[in-house]
Design a protein around this motif. Structure first.
Motif, PDB file in Angstrom:
ATOM      1  N   ALA A 647       0.584  -1.180  -0.027  1.00 28.06           N
ATOM      2  CA  ALA A 647       0.115  -0.106  -0.152  1.00 28.06           C
ATOM      3  C   ALA A 647       0.736   0.928  -0.027  1.00 28.06           C
ATOM      4  O   ALA A 647       1.941   1.214   0.615  1.00 28.06           O
ATOM      5  N   VAL A 648       0.545   2.302  -0.723  1.00 25.07           N
ATOM      6  CA  VAL A 648       1.007   3.455  -0.875  1.00 25.07           C
ATOM      7  C   VAL A 648       0.185   4.327  -0.264  1.00 25.07           C
ATOM      8  O   VAL A 648      -0.839   4.678  -0.647  1.00 25.07           O
ATOM      9  N   GLY A 676       7.829  -1.516   6.103  1.00 24.57           N
ATOM     10  CA  GLY A 676       7.850  -0.264   5.284  1.00 24.57           C
ATOM     11  C   GLY A 676       8.362   0.787   6.093  1.00 24.57           C
ATOM     12  O   GLY A 676       8.973   0.924   6.879  1.00 24.57           O
ATOM     13  N   GLY A 677       7.893   1.947   5.396  1.00 26.72           N
ATOM     14  CA  GLY A 677       8.249   3.305   6.339  1.00 26.72           C
ATOM     15  C   GLY A 677       8.259   4.303   5.208  1.00 26.72           C
ATOM     16  O   GLY A 677       7.509   4.396   4.338  1.00 26.72           O
ATOM     17  N   GLY A 678       9.294   5.443   5.404  1.00 29.65           N
ATOM     18  CA  GLY A 678       9.048   6.436   4.291  1.00 29.65           C
ATOM     19  C   GLY A 678       9.238   7.845   5.407  1.00 29.65           C
ATOM     20  O   GLY A 678      10.000   7.766   6.530  1.00 29.65           O
ATOM     21  N   ILE A 685       3.869   0.589   2.634  1.00 30.07           N
ATOM     22  CA  ILE A 685       3.645  -0.492   3.568  1.00 30.07           C
ATOM     23  C   ILE A 685       3.788  -1.918   2.779  1.00 30.07           C
ATOM     24  O   ILE A 685       3.045  -1.907   1.768  1.00 30.07           O
ATOM     25  N   LYS A 686       4.285  -2.762   3.007  1.00 31.19           N
ATOM     26  CA  LYS A 686       4.270  -4.181   2.468  1.00 31.19           C
ATOM     27  C   LYS A 686       3.817  -5.226   3.588  1.00 31.19           C
ATOM     28  O   LYS A 686       4.004  -4.873   4.897  1.00 31.19           O
ATOM     29  N   PHE A 687       3.059  -6.364   3.052  1.00 29.07           N
ATOM     30  CA  PHE A 687       2.491  -7.257   4.026  1.00 29.07           C
ATOM     31  C   PHE A 687       2.253  -8.432   3.011  1.00 29.07           C
ATOM     32  O   PHE A 687       2.500  -8.470   1.730  1.00 29.07           O
ATOM     33  N   VAL A 688       1.948  -9.697   3.832  1.00 28.80           N
ATOM     34  CA  VAL A 688       1.765 -10.686   2.971  1.00 28.80           C
ATOM     35  C   VAL A 688       0.161 -10.763   2.381  1.00 28.80           C
ATOM     36  O   VAL A 688      -0.535 -10.215   2.990  1.00 28.80           O
TER      37      VAL A 688
END
Length: 710
Positions: A647-648, A676-678, A685-688
């Motif tokens: 997700a961005v 993730g982060g920024g 964000i990354k996830f399964v």
């Protein structure tokens, strides 16, 4: 060596007085004679003159003596032919070697720089049997000095390449050495070097052609050519190439490698309008000598690496507070260059990251060339983009692999890695830990919200958050100022890069407007925005390539006409593709009002956006967000572009802290593998894939609970 004692005139004793002979009472005649012990001649003499007293020999008196103190009764003064010290023991006097030297005699080993002038008759030397003839054995004391052991002096015939100890009996006319083999069980080896004044590399020039010189310094690089081995030596004066030849393409001095401290003696030879040293001798320095050279060189490098403490291009309280860290970063980069440490410059693959890297690149390349030569940048520098806004494991794996290859091929040190527009977050740590295993130093200049954990892996870290600032002070702004500290002469060349960075990263900090105003006489705001867009667009197609040359043209660092035509064309293509993407995405955006008054827009970029083309998901979400923000002026807006496992997030008017939200989601949504982060208000964000619904639902709750600015 010996000489007659002047006190006793060689007798070994001194006469104190004379006294009457106690045997004959001063008469000089003996009272009785044993006829069985004398010859017929002596009998005739006895009958004529009488018997002579045996003790005083007929004198009637005898001398009273004492041992000569000056020569200790030896009659001669003996000195050791090895060390020159006085010999007191009569047994040692026979061989003219003192007891100390007889236990450990001095055997001299000639350095390769020595010639016949450095050989002395009467001394012992190490040698190697070079050939055998019917009349004797030839022995090399070094590659330039040879002598002969005559066959009459050789009891046991040696073999070619045997190590021997020889006494130089004499040096004959024409420089011929007469050698005698020696068998020693105990001895001390003394290294003999040519007596030369130590030179600094800065003192050696073409006017010294043919002269023999000695330098001491650090081996910076070892490069094997089809002919000689080239050792680049760094000392307090700079750098100088030294060519050592054993045979074509064969590595000379294989035990000498980069990072070692050495002493080199050789002949100055002009080469391509510069000079190099043709190596006659190279020795590894250890212990106190090594420490002294290191200290001497490091002191000069510390002075040369001092960055320029100059005013910033604009006024900025944040950067003034951050200045000590920026100066430290600049100094560490200059030190790496002066040590000829290879540099890998990693940057985020967007306009901010690219301008950050190009600013540093423009500052360091002239210095690298000055030190290592015209082609040094191909050996000591590499720039590469990182797709993610952090240092990924794929990045470090490639960098370590290339570094190890360069180390094996060119004898280089492990590199300094400079991370710009990335490197400040916890996501960078796994890659940093791998770098640490190989002793790779790292420096970060970034504006993503920093995590303290990264500092243990860095030798320098400059981030506006360290001075109370935020992401509005972009990495491009910081890097341009650090570049000027490294090399002030490039200030005018790069002063527009912070403005491009600011517009590319949509900075609303006061520094952004100041940098834009700084170059308003050269570029309009739209021209600067077009440069940023052209960088983003071109880097998408460049993938993992640095785009050297193309990037320079986009940033107007080459031909101005090409710059104008190229940027115009790239922006036309980029805007067309952005417009096509927006037409698709805006039709499929779903909006809702959250409990805190925020308008939340979501778009499934996996299913409702063109894939594998420009703009990518992150920029697509940003473009959609810009349009929807304009449609809802004065209201807090969040845009969420999501795919199967990512997700961005783009936001305006909310006090988000995305790095903190990521940590909370990781703890609260078990089994989702959230990371993730920024920046605080912009991130990803990354996830399964299987936990997407749970993660996005929890994310929406946290956004709804966030305080809004208006």
């Amino acid at each position: 060596m010996s000489k007659e004692c002047t006190d006793c005139h060689g007798r070994g004793y001194e006469v104190i007085s004379t006294e009457v002979c106690p045997l004959c009472k001063g008469k000089g005649k003996s009272k009785s004679v044993d006829f069985m012990k004398i010859s017929e001649t002596e009998i005739d003499s006895l009958l004529k003159t009488g018997a002579v007293c045996e003790k005083c020999k007929g004198k009637g008196t005898i001398e009273v003596t004492r041992s000569c103190e000056a020569c200790e009764g030896l009659g001669k003064i003996y000195t050791c032919k090895v060390c020159g010290e006085r010999i007191h023991d009569p047994q040692d006097a026979d061989e003219e070697i003192c007891s100390s030297c007889s236990r450990s005699q001095h055997v001299y080993a000639l350095d390769e720089s020595c010639d016949l002038k450095d050989v002395e008759a009467g001394k012992l030397y190490h040698g190697i049997v070079s050939s055998i003839a019917s009349f004797g054995v030839f022995v090399d004391l070094n590659p330039h000095v040879r002598g002969l052991m005559h066959s009459s002096n050789v009891e046991v015939q040696p073999a070619v390449r045997d190590a021997v100890i020889v006494l130089v009996k004499s040096i004959k006319a024409g420089g011929k050495l007469d050698l005698i083999p020696q068998t020693l069980t105990k001895y001390e080896t003394i290294e003999v070097e040519k007596e030369l004044i130590l030179k600094s590399s800065s003192e050696i020039d073409t006017s010294m052609k043919g002269r023999l010189v000695r330098i001491e310094g650090e081996v910076i690089q070892v490069k094997q050519t089809s002919g000689p081995t080239i050792f680049t030596i760094g000392d307090e004066g700079g750098f100088i190439p030294c060519a050592a030849f054993e045979s074509a393409g064969k590595r000379s001095y294989p035990l000498i490698d980069a990072g070692m401290i050495v002493s080199i003696t050789g002949e100055v030879t002009p080469r391509d309008e510069q000079v190099q040293i043709e190596v006659m001798s190279m020795k590894l320095l250890t212990g106190e000598k090594e420490a002294a050279v290191k200290s001497r060189v490091e002191k000069v490098i510390e002075e040369k690496a001092t960055p320029a403490d100059i005013p910033f291009l604009i006024e900025s309280d944040i950067m003034e507070k951050l200045k000590p860290r920026m100066l430290h970063v600049a100094k560490e980069i200059k030190k790496a260059i002066l040590h000829s440490t290879p540099i890998i410059l990693r940057h985020h693959a967007d306009a901010d990251g690219i301008t950050s890297a190009i600013a540093i690149e423009r500052a360091i390349l002239p210095l690298i060339r000055d030190i290592g030569g015209a082609d040094a940048e191909y050996y000591f520098y590499k720039r590469a983009p990182s797709k993610a806004p952090f240092y990924e494991l794929a990045d470090i794996t490639r960098d370590i692999s290339f570094a190890l290859e360069d180390c094996a091929r060119h004898g280089q040190k492990m590199p300094l890695v400079i991370l710009v527009d990335n490197g400040s977050t916890e996501e960078d740590v796994p890659a940093m830990r791998q770098a640490q295993v190989y002793g790779i130093d790292m420096i970060v200049v970034d504006h993503h919200h920093p995590d303290d954990i990264v500092d243990q892996y860095l030798i320098g870290h400059a981030n506006p958050a360290h001075a109370g600032g935020d992401f509005g002070v972009t990495a491009g702004m910081l890097c341009a100022e650090v570049a000027r500290m490294i090399n002030p002469s490039i200030s005018d060349t790069i002063k527009h890069l912070p403005a491009v960075s600011a517009l590319g990263d949509r900075s609303e900090a006061p520094e952004a407007e100041r940098y834009i105003s700084l170059v308003s006489d050269r570029y309009t705001r739209e021209e600067l925005k077009d440069m940023a867009l052209a960088l983003d667009y071109e880097q998408f197609w460049l993938r993992f390539s640095s785009g050297k040359g193309i990037v320079d043209d986009i940033l107007d660092l080459g031909d101005h006409k090409i710059h104008q035509n190229l940027v115009s064309l790239l922006c036309e293509q980029a805007n067309t593709m952005i417009q096509e993407q927006l037409e698709i995405c805006l039709f499929n955006v779903k909006s809702q009002n959250l409990s805190n008054g925020t308008i939340m827009n979501v778009i499934d970029v996996e299913n409702y956006a063109q894939k594998f083309t420009f703009p990518p998901p992150g920029k697509t979400s940003g473009e959609v967000h810009d349009v929807l923000t304009k449609r809802n002026p004065g209201k807090p807006v969040v845009t969420l572009g999501y795919g199967p496992d990512f997700a961005v997030i783009r936001s305006k008017g909310l006090l988000l802290n995305i790095p903190r939200i990521v940590r909370e989601l990781r703890e609260e949504v078990k089994g989702a593998g959230v990371n993730g982060g920024g920046h605080l208000v912009v991130g990803s964000i990354k996830f399964v894939e299987g936990m997407r619904t749970e993660v996005l639902s929890k994310l929406t709750e946290k956004i709804a609970a966030t305080e809004v600015e208006y």
